[in-house]
Design an enzyme around this catalytic site. Structure first.
Site, PDB file in Angstrom:
ATOM      1  NE  ARG A 150     -30.395  55.611 -29.981  1.00 22.72           N
ATOM      2  CZ  ARG A 150     -29.945  55.821 -28.747  1.00 22.72           C
ATOM      3  NH1 ARG A 150     -30.608  55.346 -27.710  1.00 22.72           N
ATOM      4  NH2 ARG A 150     -28.848  56.525 -28.532  1.00 22.72           N
ATOM      5  CD  GLU A 178     -36.706  58.337 -28.529  1.00 25.01           C
ATOM      6  OE1 GLU A 178     -37.011  57.200 -28.133  1.00 25.01           O
ATOM      7  OE2 GLU A 178     -35.713  58.947 -28.102  1.00 25.01           O
ATOM      8  CG  HIS A 238     -34.468  58.097 -24.636  1.00 22.93           C
ATOM      9  ND1 HIS A 238     -34.309  57.952 -25.999  1.00 22.93           N
ATOM     10  CD2 HIS A 238     -33.303  57.653 -24.089  1.00 22.93           C
ATOM     11  CE1 HIS A 238     -33.104  57.463 -26.248  1.00 22.93           C
ATOM     12  NE2 HIS A 238     -32.483  57.277 -25.107  1.00 22.93           N
TER      13      HIS A 238
HETATM   14  P1  NAD Z   1     -22.365  48.363 -26.647  1.00 20.71           P
HETATM   15  O1  NAD Z   1     -21.735  48.834 -27.909  1.00 20.71           O
HETATM   16  O2  NAD Z   1     -21.513  48.183 -25.439  1.00 20.71           O
HETATM   17  O3  NAD Z   1     -23.125  46.980 -26.893  1.00 20.71           O
HETATM   18  C1  NAD Z   1     -23.903  46.707 -28.016  1.00 20.71           C
HETATM   19  C2  NAD Z   1     -23.829  45.213 -28.258  1.00 20.71           C
HETATM   20  O4  NAD Z   1     -24.722  44.924 -29.339  1.00 20.71           O
HETATM   21  C3  NAD Z   1     -22.428  44.730 -28.656  1.00 20.71           C
HETATM   22  O5  NAD Z   1     -22.053  43.618 -27.873  1.00 20.71           O
HETATM   23  C4  NAD Z   1     -22.597  44.349 -30.121  1.00 20.71           C
HETATM   24  O6  NAD Z   1     -21.751  43.264 -30.536  1.00 20.71           O
HETATM   25  C5  NAD Z   1     -24.065  43.958 -30.156  1.00 20.71           C
HETATM   26  N1  NAD Z   1     -24.627  43.931 -31.494  1.00 20.71           N
HETATM   27  C6  NAD Z   1     -24.292  44.689 -32.584  1.00 20.71           C
HETATM   28  N2  NAD Z   1     -25.021  44.317 -33.645  1.00 20.71           N
HETATM   29  C7  NAD Z   1     -25.827  43.312 -33.223  1.00 20.71           C
HETATM   30  C8  NAD Z   1     -26.808  42.512 -33.861  1.00 20.71           C
HETATM   31  N3  NAD Z   1     -27.065  42.667 -35.168  1.00 20.71           N
HETATM   32  N4  NAD Z   1     -27.450  41.600 -33.132  1.00 20.71           N
HETATM   33  C9  NAD Z   1     -27.173  41.405 -31.813  1.00 20.71           C
HETATM   34  N5  NAD Z   1     -26.235  42.129 -31.159  1.00 20.71           N
HETATM   35  C10 NAD Z   1     -25.582  43.069 -31.855  1.00 20.71           C
HETATM   36  O7  NAD Z   1     -23.561  49.392 -26.351  1.00 20.71           O
HETATM   37  P2  NAD Z   1     -24.289  49.659 -24.965  1.00 20.71           P
HETATM   38  O8  NAD Z   1     -23.586  50.752 -24.234  1.00 20.71           O
HETATM   39  O9  NAD Z   1     -24.521  48.378 -24.285  1.00 20.71           O
HETATM   40  O10 NAD Z   1     -25.657  50.293 -25.490  1.00 20.71           O
HETATM   41  C11 NAD Z   1     -26.608  49.514 -26.189  1.00 20.71           C
HETATM   42  C12 NAD Z   1     -27.653  50.446 -26.769  1.00 20.71           C
HETATM   43  O11 NAD Z   1     -28.403  51.032 -25.692  1.00 20.71           O
HETATM   44  C13 NAD Z   1     -27.075  51.657 -27.510  1.00 20.71           C
HETATM   45  O12 NAD Z   1     -26.831  51.362 -28.868  1.00 20.71           O
HETATM   46  C14 NAD Z   1     -28.167  52.683 -27.375  1.00 20.71           C
HETATM   47  O13 NAD Z   1     -29.010  52.589 -28.501  1.00 20.71           O
HETATM   48  C15 NAD Z   1     -28.962  52.238 -26.144  1.00 20.71           C
HETATM   49  N6  NAD Z   1     -28.923  53.209 -25.035  1.00 20.71           N
HETATM   50  C16 NAD Z   1     -30.099  53.631 -24.510  1.00 20.71           C
HETATM   51  C17 NAD Z   1     -30.102  54.523 -23.455  1.00 20.71           C
HETATM   52  C18 NAD Z   1     -31.380  54.999 -22.802  1.00 20.71           C
HETATM   53  O14 NAD Z   1     -31.371  56.014 -22.093  1.00 20.71           O
HETATM   54  N7  NAD Z   1     -32.495  54.312 -22.982  1.00 20.71           N
HETATM   55  C19 NAD Z   1     -28.877  55.020 -22.959  1.00 20.71           C
HETATM   56  C20 NAD Z   1     -27.689  54.537 -23.512  1.00 20.71           C
HETATM   57  C21 NAD Z   1     -27.712  53.636 -24.553  1.00 20.71           C
END
Ligand code: NAD
Length: 330
Positions: A234, A263, A295
């Protein structure tokens, strides 16, 4: 259920219509985003189906509640754009797609790394113009490099596995450590150690009050000179102005981003004939070592199929009083 899709694109129509035959929801696709200006369009619907840049704040929730909306269905994983407390207080359920092809985003992060490093975008343009010179296209081997991963959930874990495959040393920071990743060779370290020791840092944690501007002047200052920073998570994880200063000083050697804090005013639109008013992104675009994609980390056919089937399933579960396995609770 009567579903109003906001920020709908041609691919949303294609995939949701294709997979709706099993569900028979009544789907209406609106191109406008959902926000305080457009919320009156929710009259007569049961559900709003929204994407990453729709703004579902307290004001919007008050109006959709008055209009009889029962469910906010996010067709994405992140939910930082929804005021969950406000939704709960109005009895509106929030559902999302927690996991859809995490490989799609992980592989896009790798595409950003490889493009920035091996400059394939520049080589492609040169060759098309009959310029076969390789001057200034030097890259570096990924093999043996230290890659720092912040957030090792679904996407971060997939990314770690790919980078281990390249022969990188993968070190990670997460508030919850994964034993499975430790078993395959990922080393968990403190956030400071990840900042200080990594040649490439990739962000895969959610945006929340603890992670907003995680990358700022102070954390950039701890990083190795010439670090490569990748953000497919994000935009507001990075203080963009601080990143620009880091790029100008050479501290940041490469920046690859699929997300950008502002964005919502830019991405998913063709602005090629419009004067862009955002001077920050204009400055970012001007750097030779910055790669921006709009994105599209999620944008593979496998992910689109899963987004459509899981979202439609979430709505059918609500309609038939089944447990909402993908509910987001405040
Ligand atoms: P997820 O929930 O499986 O994993 C997120 C991880 O971040 C978890 O392991 C959690 O413990 C960790 N986390 C939480 N707070 C934290 C902190 N303060 N410091 C370090 N780690 C921390 O989520 P995911 O499916 O792996 O997605 C991750 C992110 O990717 C989403 O939140 C979303 O913003 C982004 N995303 C982007 C796209 C894109 O098209 N670019 C698509 C999907 C998701």
């Amino acid at each position: 259920m009567k579903v109003a899709f906001f920020s709908a694109k041609s691919y949303d129509k294609e995939y949701f219509n294709k997979f709706n035959s099993d569900h028979q929801h009544d789907l209406t696709f609106l191109e406008v985003p959902l926000n305080a200006q457009t919320v009156s369009l929710t009259t007569g619907f049961d559900v709003v189906c929204v994407f990453v840049n729709d703004v579902i704040n307290q004001k919007v929730i008050d109006v959709i509640h008055a209009n009889g909306i029962k469910v906010i269905a996010l067709r994405c994983a992140g939910f930082n754009n929804v005021d969950l407390k406000a939704a709960k207080s109005r009895g509106i359920k929030v559902v999302r797609v927690p996991a859809y092809s995490p490989e799609s985003v992980a592989e896009h992060a790798v595409a950003l790394i490889l493009t920035l490093n091996r400059k394939t975008h520049k080589a492609y343009n040169r060759v098309r113009e009959g310029n076969f010179s390789i001057e200034n296209l030097t890259g570096f081997n990924l093999f043996g490099k230290t890659v720092g991963v912040i957030g090792t959930g679904l996407i971060g874990a997939s990314f770690c596995k790919i980078m281990l495959g390249f022969g990188c040393k993968v070190q990670a920071y997460d508030i919850r450590e994964s034993e499975e990743l430790v078993q395959i060779g990922v080393q968990y370290k403190s956030l400071d150690e990840v900042f200080r020791e990594s040649e490439i840092i990739s962000l895969h944690c959610p945006l929340n009050p603890h992670t907003a501007y995680l990358i700022n002047q102070e954390s950039i200052g701890k990083m190795k000179d010439g670090v490569m920073l990748i953000n497919t998570s994000r935009g507001a994880l990075i203080n963009t102005q601080d990143a620009i200063e880091g790029l100008k000083s050479g501290k940041i050697g490469f920046l690859g981003i699929d997300v950008y804090e502002q964005e919502a005013d830019l991405f998913f639109q063709d602005l090629s004939e419009i004067v862009i008013q955002d001077d920050v992104i204009a400055r970012l675009i001007s750097f030779p070592n910055v790669l921006i994609t709009g994105h599209l980390g999620f944008f593979t056919k496998e992910a689109l199929e899963e987004i459509a089937t899981i979202t439609l399933g979430n709505l059918s579960d609500f309609e038939h009083d089944k447990e909402l396995v993908n509910e987001v609770k405040s």
